[in-house]
Design a protein around this motif. Structure first.
Motif, PDB file in Angstrom:
ATOM      1  N   PHE A   1       0.813  -1.214   0.000  1.00 21.94           N
ATOM      2  CA  PHE A   1       0.000   0.000   0.000  1.00 21.94           C
ATOM      3  C   PHE A   1       0.853   1.275   0.000  1.00 21.94           C
ATOM      4  N   ARG A   2       2.168   1.087   0.143  1.00 23.87           N
ATOM      5  CA  ARG A   2       3.060   2.249   0.075  1.00 23.87           C
ATOM      6  C   ARG A   2       3.229   2.713  -1.368  1.00 23.87           C
ATOM      7  N   ASP A   3       3.363   1.762  -2.265  1.00 18.58           N
ATOM      8  CA  ASP A   3       3.484   2.087  -3.685  1.00 18.58           C
ATOM      9  C   ASP A   3       2.830   0.977  -4.487  1.00 18.58           C
ATOM     10  N   PRO A   4       1.492   1.038  -4.640  1.00 20.00           N
ATOM     11  CA  PRO A   4       0.746  -0.053  -5.289  1.00 20.00           C
ATOM     12  C   PRO A   4       1.161  -0.322  -6.726  1.00 20.00           C
TER      13      PRO A   4
ATOM     14  N   SER B   1       9.345  -1.842   4.119  1.00 14.30           N
ATOM     15  CA  SER B   1       8.443  -0.826   4.678  1.00 14.30           C
ATOM     16  C   SER B   1       7.887  -1.245   6.024  1.00 14.30           C
TER      17      SER B   1
ATOM     18  N   LEU C   1       3.633   4.424   5.697  1.00  9.52           N
ATOM     19  CA  LEU C   1       2.389   4.793   5.017  1.00  9.52           C
ATOM     20  C   LEU C   1       2.058   6.265   5.250  1.00  9.52           C
TER      21      LEU C   1
ATOM     22  N   THR D   1      -1.127  10.178   2.339  1.00 12.20           N
ATOM     23  CA  THR D   1      -1.312   9.320   3.509  1.00 12.20           C
ATOM     24  C   THR D   1      -2.732   8.767   3.535  1.00 12.20           C
TER      25      THR D   1
ATOM     26  N   ARG E   1      -3.189   5.935   0.956  1.00 10.77           N
ATOM     27  CA  ARG E   1      -2.569   4.660   1.298  1.00 10.77           C
ATOM     28  C   ARG E   1      -3.409   3.896   2.319  1.00 10.77           C
TER      29      ARG E   1
END
Length: 628
Positions: free
Chosen positions: A519-522, A532, A537, A613, A616
């Motif tokens: 979910f940080r960089d989908p 991570s 996030l 934020t 995410r």
């Protein structure tokens, strides 16, 4: 379960490398009985292997061996020792002699070195140099090499010398069970006779006799001093000294009744039955100050206290036997405790666990138990289950999946006790690593719901498990109860094998296993995702705002900006590196308390969250909600 093979496992380890040198394998006693008759026909010519133990060298041991022998062993180098039923051993140790050959060649003159250009073994060097004209320096080096070759009993000289170093460091096993309990009294004349007889046949000394000898050894009193009437006052002083010492040792960990005192006495009783009517007896009694100093025979105390006391005496004696100086030899021990504290009250078992923790500072400890109170609920990853599987035999495993429900029941009970003390488990549970995740997820979910929705569904309980290594255990134990589970964990850069195995074993659905990096960089594929933590996030500026506010006093007015931090994937590691480089002290042990920042965030939540934020966490909650 009972009869699963726990004691057999511990005894097999002990007999493989008994620290006291008193126990060994006996085919008639130890070989599987159903095949014994057939095996005995080949035992003398082809003894079967009974255990194979694999040891890994620690980094400092590798360094010392490489320096002394000249090898190039790598960290974690392993050696296997296979014990056979005739008590011989086979050593599996791979050592390359090439580094030693190269080092030797470099010390030679040009002509001598040229003769060894294709050499790979130390043993052939003298032959290759036999026709070469050697300098005085060459001859001296060759003489030193010949001495090493002569001393070696193996073809591979480096292998022999490496094993010589390893064998001195290889830990030994010590086994203790109920059979080694101290008796309440012992006739000294009978004991002295048995000690003499044991010089020719050790079987004359039973465990109870050895236990009393251990007690006397603690007092530094030879058995011969007790069987002669002279020197009573000096003897009495020693006995009283050991009484005080034993009391201090036992009471440090025995918290069930702290008014007890140990009392050792020696006297004759002609009216007793044999052999106790023959001269002086040694009596072990326990005095209770709570009842005005009344004393009772040791063997009339609770069985739990007897076990606890007996173990302390036995272990102190064993350490003294192995290493009278008390310096280092006794630290290379692996303690094997068979069902320790079985008769102890639940809280007394907790006392004994504290004592095991003390032992573990110097020794590895393996113990068997059926009791949930003898299991550290915060260390379930250390547990191994023992099962007697049909047509297979005794199997020891860390995998709980597929284990008999009766086998893992004590673990479920241990976990249930922890759960009952700390949290309520609902039908739908999200397992996370720690309390920081719990706080952030609850706080952000509340902020999103107040802003129009997108938070975590309200029938999901977030359960902190105490670390990634415990997540798999929680899934195995909770999943067996039919609960709906999802897992969210930090991402180290590669998939966690234990969690992946849960998916393969169908204990956890693949759609229910999440890591923060998703979910940080989908947009990134799973192979390219950054390591991570939950903190990643947040936008860096938002996290730093709460970090600076949390530790404003410790920072002394410094406000850390993102541009101040070193490069890296994870904000918590970047901050820890910054703190270390600037010599800041946020907490005495170094780094900073991640939970404190989470608590500040929950206590002083921002009025609004930046779009990145918010996006995410919305994606995270949507995926988790869908998993249920």
């Amino acid at each position: 379960m009972n009869e699963a093979g726990k004691t057999v496992l511990l005894k097999a380890l002990q007999k493989s490398s008994d620290a006291l040198g008193e126990d060994s394998f006996e085919p008639v006693e130890d070989y599987p009985r159903k095949d014994l008759s057939a095996y005995l026909k080949t035992h003398k010519t082809e003894p079967a292997a009974v255990t194979e133990l694999t040891y890994a060298l620690e980094d400092d041991e590798v360094e010392k061996i490489n320096t002394k022998v000249g090898t190039a062993l790598k960290p974690g180098h392993q050696v296997t020792v296979t014990s056979k039923y005739d008590n011989s051993i086979v050593i599996g140790l791979a050592v390359d002699e090439q580094p030693l050959v190269k080092a030797f060649t470099k010390s030679l003159s040009t002509d001598a070195a040229a003769a060894l250009s294709s050499c790979k073994k130390l043993r052939v060097i003298p032959t290759l140099l036999a026709e070469v004209s050697l300098t005085d320096s060459d001859s001296a080096a060759l003489a030193a090499l010949n001495a090493r070759i002569t001393a070696s009993k193996w073809d591979n000289v480096a292998q022999w010398e490496t094993w010589a170093e390893i064998s001195n460091r290889r830990p030994k096993f010590l086994y203790f069970s109920d059979y080694d309990l101290l008796p309440g009294k012992m006739n000294l004349a009978d004991l002295a006779t048995r000690v003499e007889q044991a010089k020719s046949d050790p079987k004359h000394l039973k465990p109870s006799h050895r236990a009393v000898l251990a007690l006397l050894r603690m007092a530094d009193v030879p058995i011969t001093d007790l069987t002669t009437p002279s020197g009573y006052e000096e003897l009495k002083a020693k006995i009283e000294a050991v009484s005080i010492r034993l009391t201090d040792q036992v009471m440090e960990f025995w918290k069930q009744n702290e008014d007890l005192e140990v009392e050792v006495d020696i006297k004759a009783d002609p009216s007793d039955e044999g052999p106790f009517n023959n001269g002086a007896n040694l009596y072990l009694r326990i005095k209770n100050r709570r009842h005005r100093g009344v004393s009772t025979p040791f063997d009339q105390r609770s069985r739990g206290f007897i076990w606890f006391f007996s173990f302390l005496v036995w272990f102190d004696s064993v350490q003294h036997q192995l290493d009278p100086s008390g310096k280092s030899a006794s630290k290379r021990l692996i303690l094997l405790l068979d069902e320790p504290g079985l008769a102890l009250h639940a809280l007394a078992q907790a006392d004994f666990l504290r004592y095991i923790d003390r032992l573990a500072n110097d020794h590895q400890v393996l113990y068997t138990t059926h009791s949930p109170f003898m299991v550290h609920s915060d260390r379930l990853h250390q547990v191994r289950v023992v099962e007697d599987q049909l047509k297979v035999g005794t199997v020891i495993s860390e995998h709980l999946s597929g284990a008999d429900p009766r086998t893992i029941f004590p673990l479920q009970a241990a976990l249930g006790w922890t759960v009952a003390q700390n949290l309520f488990i609902s039908e739908r549970n999200l397992l996370v690593e720690g309390p920081s995740e719990l706080i952030y997820l609850q706080a952000i979910s509340g902020l999103l719901e107040a802003d129009g929705g997108g938070g975590l569904r309200d029938d999901v309980t977030i359960v902190p498990t105490g670390g990634l290594d415990k997540l798999a255990t929680f899934v195995s134990l909770l999943g067996a109860n039919g609960l709906k589970l999802a897992v969210l964990h930090d991402f180290s850069g590669s998939p966690d094998q234990k969690l992946e195995s849960l998916v393969r074993d169908k204990l956890l659905a693949a759609k229910s296993l999440f890591n923060v990096a998703q979910f940080r960089d989908p947009e990134k594929s799973s192979e390219k995702r950054q390591p991570s933590d939950i903190e990643d996030l947040f936008s860096v500026s938002l996290y730093l705002k709460h970090f600076n506010a949390t530790f404003a006093t410790q920072l002394g007015g410094t406000v850390i900006a993102e541009s101040d931090l070193p490069a890296g994937d994870r904000i918590v590691y970047r901050l820890e590196q910054y703190i270390k480089s600037k010599g800041l002290t946020i907490r005495p042990s170094g780094g900073f308390n991640h939970y404190a920042v989470a608590a500040h965030f929950a206590g002083s939540p921002p009025k609004s969250i930046d779009a990145a934020t918010k996006g995410r966490f919305k994606a995270l909650f949507a995926a988790i909600n869908a998993a249920y």
